[in-house]
Design a protein around this motif. Sequence first.
Motif: not given
Length: 205
Positions: A47-49, A52-53, A187-190
């Motif tokens: 996923k992104k932190d 944005g990484k 995970f809601k933000d993948l």
Amino acid sequence: MAKFLRESRIGKALSDRTVIYESHVRAFWNTARYEESDKMIHSVLRKKDDKGKDIDVEFKFGVADLRRVLDLKDSDNDPTIMTERLAKGLWCRMGFTGHINGKMTKTSFSKAYKYLMHCMVHSLSHRKGAYDEISDYIMNIITSLVLNGRYNISQVFFEYMKENSQAKGDRYIMYPRFIMMMINDQFKDLPKNNNDIMDLRNMLT
């Protein structure tokens, strides 16, 4: 029959319309491993932190998680095997025309039950193909539903997932909709891309 399935304890597992993102499901199976210490399947997703990484995150679940997310309404105390006499007695009541000790196929049942078999095999089977043949555990699920008996569906599904996670080489993308439901629960933000969507439809509309 569709109404019966929607209102049964496997209603959500059959009809949930979760959008499946192939890259996430593949990432799960490519890194999946079973840990005996906590009796869970562990995996690594990306996923992104906040900056944005890309970062790797651990994903894991056990039987209880699968039971809750799929809303299967069974318990650890429920059996994972139905008596052969009970199951075969039900076959006869369902108009089974094949050999009683032979393979179970959808075409061997009366018309009223072929749709039931079709939905169950395509939605719940762990296999890649052979969708005309009904495996023992699918017939056990059907038997428990029709006779309103107890059956530990969650454990059965998990055992096949565990077996696949321990396979060497390329793993079959088993239960993609269930895996995506489990991922979404944690995970809601993948990242999600429309070009990554798997064309897999549920049997109940």
